[in-house]
Design a protein around this motif. Sequence first.
Motif, PDB file in Angstrom:
ATOM      1  N   THR A  22       0.833  -1.202   0.000  1.00  0.00           N
ATOM      2  CA  THR A  22       0.000   0.000   0.000  1.00  0.00           C
ATOM      3  C   THR A  22       0.867   1.251   0.000  1.00  0.00           C
ATOM      4  O   THR A  22       2.006   1.252   0.472  1.00  0.00           O
ATOM      5  CB  THR A  22      -0.928   0.061   1.227  1.00  0.00           C
ATOM      6  N   LEU A  23       0.279   2.314  -0.519  1.00  0.00           N
ATOM      7  CA  LEU A  23       0.938   3.611  -0.504  1.00  0.00           C
ATOM      8  C   LEU A  23       1.263   4.007   0.931  1.00  0.00           C
ATOM      9  O   LEU A  23       2.352   4.525   1.206  1.00  0.00           O
ATOM     10  CB  LEU A  23       0.034   4.649  -1.178  1.00  0.00           C
ATOM     11  N   LEU A  24       0.367   3.751   1.866  1.00  0.00           N
ATOM     12  CA  LEU A  24       0.610   4.080   3.271  1.00  0.00           C
ATOM     13  C   LEU A  24       1.853   3.375   3.790  1.00  0.00           C
ATOM     14  O   LEU A  24       2.699   3.996   4.446  1.00  0.00           O
ATOM     15  CB  LEU A  24      -0.605   3.720   4.128  1.00  0.00           C
ATOM     16  N   ASP A  25       1.998   2.099   3.490  1.00  0.00           N
ATOM     17  CA  ASP A  25       3.172   1.350   3.948  1.00  0.00           C
ATOM     18  C   ASP A  25       4.455   1.907   3.347  1.00  0.00           C
ATOM     19  O   ASP A  25       5.472   2.001   4.028  1.00  0.00           O
ATOM     20  CB  ASP A  25       3.034  -0.136   3.618  1.00  0.00           C
ATOM     21  N   VAL A  26       4.417   2.275   2.084  1.00  0.00           N
ATOM     22  CA  VAL A  26       5.604   2.845   1.442  1.00  0.00           C
ATOM     23  C   VAL A  26       5.969   4.177   2.105  1.00  0.00           C
ATOM     24  O   VAL A  26       7.131   4.419   2.451  1.00  0.00           O
ATOM     25  CB  VAL A  26       5.401   3.019  -0.076  1.00  0.00           C
ATOM     26  N   LEU A  27       4.970   5.036   2.286  1.00  0.00           N
ATOM     27  CA  LEU A  27       5.244   6.344   2.887  1.00  0.00           C
ATOM     28  C   LEU A  27       5.827   6.205   4.292  1.00  0.00           C
ATOM     29  O   LEU A  27       6.835   6.822   4.620  1.00  0.00           O
ATOM     30  CB  LEU A  27       3.967   7.189   2.941  1.00  0.00           C
ATOM     31  N   ARG A  28       5.197   5.406   5.116  1.00  0.00           N
ATOM     32  CA  ARG A  28       5.609   5.293   6.517  1.00  0.00           C
ATOM     33  C   ARG A  28       6.864   4.435   6.688  1.00  0.00           C
ATOM     34  O   ARG A  28       7.796   4.836   7.382  1.00  0.00           O
ATOM     35  CB  ARG A  28       4.465   4.726   7.361  1.00  0.00           C
ATOM     36  N   ASP A  29       6.863   3.263   6.081  1.00  0.00           N
ATOM     37  CA  ASP A  29       7.917   2.285   6.355  1.00  0.00           C
ATOM     38  C   ASP A  29       9.153   2.442   5.475  1.00  0.00           C
ATOM     39  O   ASP A  29      10.257   2.165   5.920  1.00  0.00           O
ATOM     40  CB  ASP A  29       7.373   0.862   6.211  1.00  0.00           C
ATOM     41  N   GLU A  30       8.965   2.873   4.249  1.00  0.00           N
ATOM     42  CA  GLU A  30      10.100   3.004   3.330  1.00  0.00           C
ATOM     43  C   GLU A  30      10.668   4.420   3.306  1.00  0.00           C
ATOM     44  O   GLU A  30      11.865   4.606   3.175  1.00  0.00           O
ATOM     45  CB  GLU A  30       9.696   2.590   1.909  1.00  0.00           C
ATOM     46  N   LEU A  31       9.787   5.428   3.393  1.00  0.00           N
ATOM     47  CA  LEU A  31      10.232   6.814   3.247  1.00  0.00           C
ATOM     48  C   LEU A  31      10.273   7.578   4.570  1.00  0.00           C
ATOM     49  O   LEU A  31      10.738   8.715   4.604  1.00  0.00           O
ATOM     50  CB  LEU A  31       9.338   7.546   2.243  1.00  0.00           C
ATOM     51  N   GLY A  32       9.763   6.984   5.632  1.00  0.00           N
ATOM     52  CA  GLY A  32       9.798   7.635   6.946  1.00  0.00           C
ATOM     53  C   GLY A  32       8.866   8.823   7.078  1.00  0.00           C
ATOM     54  O   GLY A  32       9.038   9.652   7.970  1.00  0.00           O
ATOM     55  N   LEU A  33       7.876   8.917   6.222  1.00  0.00           N
ATOM     56  CA  LEU A  33       6.889   9.995   6.284  1.00  0.00           C
ATOM     57  C   LEU A  33       5.682   9.474   7.060  1.00  0.00           C
ATOM     58  O   LEU A  33       4.845   8.756   6.521  1.00  0.00           O
ATOM     59  CB  LEU A  33       6.497  10.443   4.873  1.00  0.00           C
ATOM     60  N   VAL A  34       5.603   9.811   8.326  1.00  0.00           N
ATOM     61  CA  VAL A  34       4.618   9.201   9.218  1.00  0.00           C
ATOM     62  C   VAL A  34       3.407  10.091   9.506  1.00  0.00           C
ATOM     63  O   VAL A  34       2.617   9.793  10.396  1.00  0.00           O
ATOM     64  CB  VAL A  34       5.282   8.743  10.540  1.00  0.00           C
ATOM     65  N   GLY A  35       3.255  11.178   8.743  1.00  0.00           N
ATOM     66  CA  GLY A  35       2.103  12.051   8.947  1.00  0.00           C
ATOM     67  C   GLY A  35       0.787  11.347   8.657  1.00  0.00           C
ATOM     68  O   GLY A  35      -0.170  11.478   9.418  1.00  0.00           O
ATOM     69  N   ALA A  36       0.720  10.610   7.566  1.00  0.00           N
ATOM     70  CA  ALA A  36      -0.476   9.820   7.261  1.00  0.00           C
ATOM     71  C   ALA A  36      -0.539   8.691   8.283  1.00  0.00           C
ATOM     72  O   ALA A  36       0.437   7.979   8.494  1.00  0.00           O
ATOM     73  CB  ALA A  36      -0.409   9.270   5.837  1.00  0.00           C
ATOM     74  N   LYS A  37      -1.689   8.546   8.927  1.00  0.00           N
ATOM     75  CA  LYS A  37      -1.823   7.600  10.038  1.00  0.00           C
ATOM     76  C   LYS A  37      -2.487   6.308   9.622  1.00  0.00           C
ATOM     77  O   LYS A  37      -3.321   6.270   8.727  1.00  0.00           O
ATOM     78  CB  LYS A  37      -2.649   8.235  11.166  1.00  0.00           C
ATOM     79  N   ARG A  38      -2.118   5.246  10.323  1.00  0.00           N
ATOM     80  CA  ARG A  38      -2.830   3.978  10.189  1.00  0.00           C
ATOM     81  C   ARG A  38      -4.075   4.090  11.059  1.00  0.00           C
ATOM     82  O   ARG A  38      -3.975   4.293  12.257  1.00  0.00           O
ATOM     83  CB  ARG A  38      -1.997   2.811  10.687  1.00  0.00           C
ATOM     84  N   GLY A  39      -5.222   3.994  10.430  1.00  0.00           N
ATOM     85  CA  GLY A  39      -6.478   4.065  11.174  1.00  0.00           C
ATOM     86  C   GLY A  39      -7.220   2.756  11.014  1.00  0.00           C
ATOM     87  O   GLY A  39      -6.788   1.722  11.517  1.00  0.00           O
ATOM     88  N   CYS A  40      -8.283   2.788  10.256  1.00  0.00           N
ATOM     89  CA  CYS A  40      -9.135   1.617  10.091  1.00  0.00           C
ATOM     90  C   CYS A  40      -8.525   0.567   9.167  1.00  0.00           C
ATOM     91  O   CYS A  40      -8.879  -0.605   9.245  1.00  0.00           O
ATOM     92  CB  CYS A  40     -10.500   2.045   9.565  1.00  0.00           C
ATOM     93  N   GLY A  41      -7.659   0.983   8.252  1.00  0.00           N
ATOM     94  CA  GLY A  41      -7.073   0.046   7.298  1.00  0.00           C
ATOM     95  C   GLY A  41      -8.016  -0.363   6.182  1.00  0.00           C
ATOM     96  O   GLY A  41      -7.699  -1.243   5.386  1.00  0.00           O
ATOM     97  N   GLU A  42      -9.186   0.259   6.141  1.00  0.00           N
ATOM     98  CA  GLU A  42     -10.198  -0.097   5.147  1.00  0.00           C
ATOM     99  C   GLU A  42     -10.673   1.095   4.321  1.00  0.00           C
ATOM    100  O   GLU A  42     -11.637   0.999   3.581  1.00  0.00           O
ATOM    101  CB  GLU A  42     -11.393  -0.754   5.843  1.00  0.00           C
ATOM    102  N   GLY A  43     -10.023   2.248   4.466  1.00  0.00           N
ATOM    103  CA  GLY A  43     -10.383   3.421   3.689  1.00  0.00           C
ATOM    104  C   GLY A  43     -11.608   4.156   4.187  1.00  0.00           C
ATOM    105  O   GLY A  43     -12.168   4.978   3.459  1.00  0.00           O
TER     106      GLY A  43
END
Length: 154
Positions: A22-43
């Motif tokens: 997912t784009l979220l995983d790439v942003l947070r885990d690969e690029l270290g951009l943690v502003g976008a939060k993991r919430g429901c995981g279902e959009g």
Amino acid sequence: MTRLALSVNGVERAVDVPAGTTLLDVLRDELGLVGAKRGCGEGHCGACCVLVEGRSTRSCVTRIEEVAARPIVTVEGLATGDLLSALQEAFIAEGAMQCGYCTPGLLIAATALLARAPDPTDDEIRATLDGNLCRCGVYGRVVRAVRRAAGGAR
């Protein structure tokens, strides 16, 4: 692994990730951009929203392959250096955050709204933010902040 070129917050990046990441995983885990939060995981909650070609996008349900060739802006990219955007300043002035978990998603959704409707009505603001959930209930302050950023004082 798939090697993809990305443009995130105006910076060209390359990542090697498994297909379907997912784009979220790439942003947070690969690029270290943690502003976008993991919430429901279902959009459904909006905590993970980022801009893709200027449109608010739920990054938790968006596969990276779908957006790799398109410009992506995260909440970290809304400011210019130490200078916050007018919307970020308005959120602060109106106290439009409490715990802050939903704030990045709300900022992203409101940024997309103001880009397409520079002087939105309160109803347009509420309709746009309808899919962004806030457990603290700051919705009224968020509407005032968006109105302030738009320059309106209805």
